[in-house]
Design a protein around this motif. Sequence first.
Motif, PDB file in Angstrom:
ATOM      1  N   ILE A  32       0.826  -1.223   0.000  1.00  0.00           N
ATOM      2  CA  ILE A  32       0.000   0.000   0.000  1.00  0.00           C
ATOM      3  C   ILE A  32       0.858   1.270   0.000  1.00  0.00           C
ATOM      4  N   LYS A  33       1.826   1.279   0.888  1.00  0.00           N
ATOM      5  CA  LYS A  33       2.661   2.462   1.118  1.00  0.00           C
ATOM      6  C   LYS A  33       3.166   3.118  -0.177  1.00  0.00           C
ATOM      7  N   ASP A  34       3.766   2.333  -1.038  1.00  0.00           N
ATOM      8  CA  ASP A  34       4.375   2.928  -2.243  1.00  0.00           C
ATOM      9  C   ASP A  34       3.573   2.634  -3.496  1.00  0.00           C
ATOM     10  N   SER A  35       2.279   2.452  -3.341  1.00  0.00           N
ATOM     11  CA  SER A  35       1.505   2.056  -4.522  1.00  0.00           C
ATOM     12  C   SER A  35       0.847   3.236  -5.209  1.00  0.00           C
ATOM     13  N   GLY A  36       0.928   4.406  -4.594  1.00  0.00           N
ATOM     14  CA  GLY A  36       0.280   5.568  -5.199  1.00  0.00           C
ATOM     15  C   GLY A  36      -1.186   5.717  -4.841  1.00  0.00           C
ATOM     16  N   VAL A  37      -1.752   4.754  -4.118  1.00  0.00           N
ATOM     17  CA  VAL A  37      -3.170   4.897  -3.780  1.00  0.00           C
ATOM     18  C   VAL A  37      -3.337   5.927  -2.670  1.00  0.00           C
ATOM     19  N   ALA A  38      -4.523   6.568  -2.674  1.00  0.00           N
ATOM     20  CA  ALA A  38      -4.751   7.657  -1.718  1.00  0.00           C
ATOM     21  C   ALA A  38      -5.297   7.157  -0.394  1.00  0.00           C
ATOM     22  N   GLY A  39      -5.815   5.935  -0.395  1.00  0.00           N
ATOM     23  CA  GLY A  39      -6.386   5.463   0.860  1.00  0.00           C
ATOM     24  C   GLY A  39      -6.663   3.976   0.862  1.00  0.00           C
TER      25      GLY A  39
END
Length: 769
Positions: A263-270
């Motif tokens: 999640i951390k470096d995936s570019g998702v906002a939440g």
Amino acid sequence: MVQATNLGFPRIGAQRETKKIVESFWAGKVTEQAVDEAAIKLRAENWQLQKAQGLTQIPSGDFSFYDHVLDHSVMFNVIPQRFRHLPDGHERNFAIGRGIQKPATETQEKVDIEAQEMKKWFDTNYHYIVPEFEANQTFHLGAQIKTLQEFNEAKALGIHTRPVVLGPLSFLLLGKAAKNSPGLDLITLLPKVLPVYEELFAKLAQAGADWIQVDEPILALDQPSAVIAHFRETYTRLTAAAPSLKFLIATYFGRIDSNVSFIKDSGVAGLHIDLVRAPEQLEHVIANINNTQVLSLGLIDGRNIWKTNLANALKIAQTAVQALGSDRVFVAPSCSLLHTPVTLRFEKRLASKSPELFDWLAYSEEKCKEVQALNNGVESVQAELADNARSIEARRTSAHTTNSAVRQRLEAIVPDQLRRRSVFPERQVKQHEANPLPEFPTTTIGSFPQTKEIRLARAKFTKGEINDAAYYDFIKQEIAFCVQEQEKLGIDVLVHGEAERNDMVAYFGERLEGYIFSENGWIASYGSRCVRPPIIFGDVHRVKPMTVTESVYAQSLTKKLMKGMLTGPVTCLQWSFVRDDIPRSVVCTQLALAIRDEVADLEKANIVHIQVDEPAIREGLPLRTVDFDFYLQWAVDAFLLATTGVKDTTVIHTHMCYSDFQDIFQAIIRMDADVLTIENSKSDMRILGAFSTHGYTAEIGPGVFDIHSPRVPSTQEMKERADAMLKYIPRRNLWINPDCGLKTRGWKEVRESLSNMVAVAEALRASKA
Ligand code: MET
Ligand SMILES: [Zn+2]
């Protein structure tokens, strides 16, 4: 500011409008246009209702006539070969879900296309249509882009929504390879599907979407690190391609655990997490998101009907706000509200007859209100909280949820109550001696056709138009008829036919203390079908025998053996809305004691074959393999408690269906039933081999025909199946029976099928070992 959000709203309508219009369409009574208009109206109502409850992010694209996974497949043009010649539209989509059969006409050949497979959606009782992918699968958006259309529809009403899309990894990995593409590794399709996702997201962005919800429920399952690497690449790519969109990855039904790592470096906002099923994961997730990402807290149970303890939920929300700041926190239901009934507004009977209990409930509409109250709570508006606290306290201290006699009995359970007196091989000898049966005994799973007459009589009885005595006379006639038919067919172990039962769980619920019934608590099960689970609110116990009269009456009509028929504790639990103030295992144990008493009473009344059905034992299995043992321990213990209080000569049967037995062989063996009947006619015979390799040695009746189809199987095809079974099962252990109960079938086909089935047993007996 914290946002009050929702992941999905029920699509069935407060009065089951969707079911009604869809079924009218199937019956040819309304046009495609009427169907669309009804849906537009319902969606508008749902959005407006959520807005009125104060939600600030409302989902769109969550509506479906049949199943959202099916819709998603169609949107991406994943349409199996056999349906492709049908014109684009509702009729084709329904055909994919339910198959299509049309007799030949002068101008057209007959149509007979098998539906796509249906499977349980994780550990819920909702079923999805399994996407079928081909090796040379192509993906593209059609002229109708459902998610975009619904986003625009809401926009036209002045409601800015958060479109919901099934994420690419879940879409692929919840699917299966089409028959023409055996061995297809689904993940290899990822590079082909991602451009279509990019195109969809670009269109949504262009239409004005900002947040989008991408459901990736498979993150709650064990995943190999290779799959998590795909998640990382996929979301890095998708988010880079749509820089104006904020991606919220939604997980639910369990904990995300180490799958959070991408999640951390995936570019998702939440990220959305389920804190009802897995409250312990909060800290771990907070530590594993980056310092701009939003955390959506699933704090309101999306799968049950109880009011939320808002004070408790608020504490969790405050912990998150302290760690992340209020701009980075959303509050929400744990999962889509698809699994909760629509609104309490129509529960008139409960409201007037059981006001105390009614006050403890919250359906979808009320849960949206709770989300908002929680939001206000975080912002220090306390008004609704006080009221909620009063209601929660009233439930906690109510005299009606606890029964001290039941609690004492639970405390007093000793290991001996979970054991038969002798081991199976000894019991088998005694059983065959006490009540001899021919080789390859024939039997059925319990229910016989629920005819129009039966349903009519029950409806009249419920409405008070006929009295107890008249209704019971009618049931007796039905039992007598059913017994006679079985005698004519030459079946060996008879059943009374279950004419008196509307539903295998509700029937027992109505006779046990601790249950209540809603009028309108419907939830989607599959296609247009809805179920209305009974509600367990208090300690469960049996006040008097529930089935003995019917079984004894049926036995009095025949010299053959009559099998008593009960629903097991785990199935009663799985198919009810269960109280959440004590552990499920405790509720299950209470149910087991009630069934144990019933088993004892049947035995006392000289019923020597007793079947305790557990079709739902597999679906209760947790999502993570590390949690399997804990569940299976208490679930099997409950079955043992229900069934082992009998003499060695009493034959305990159990029945399971809809199952992958792979994961639960050891548990099935530990259940220690004398006879197991299972759904098998569509399965590979190798599964039977697996039963014996895993050490299953008791008697077994793998179904020789499929009861879901009106087709009459020939003696020859069933005999072939039985012959194949004999490769894995010793002669003395094989029973001959259908896959499941016959209640949805008509008498004509039942007679023919069973007559052919009895002929199979006769042929087997004639062929010497
Ligand atoms: C879903 S399993 C059903 C078992 C039940 N005894 C019946 O025959 O209907
Ligand atoms: Zn069954």
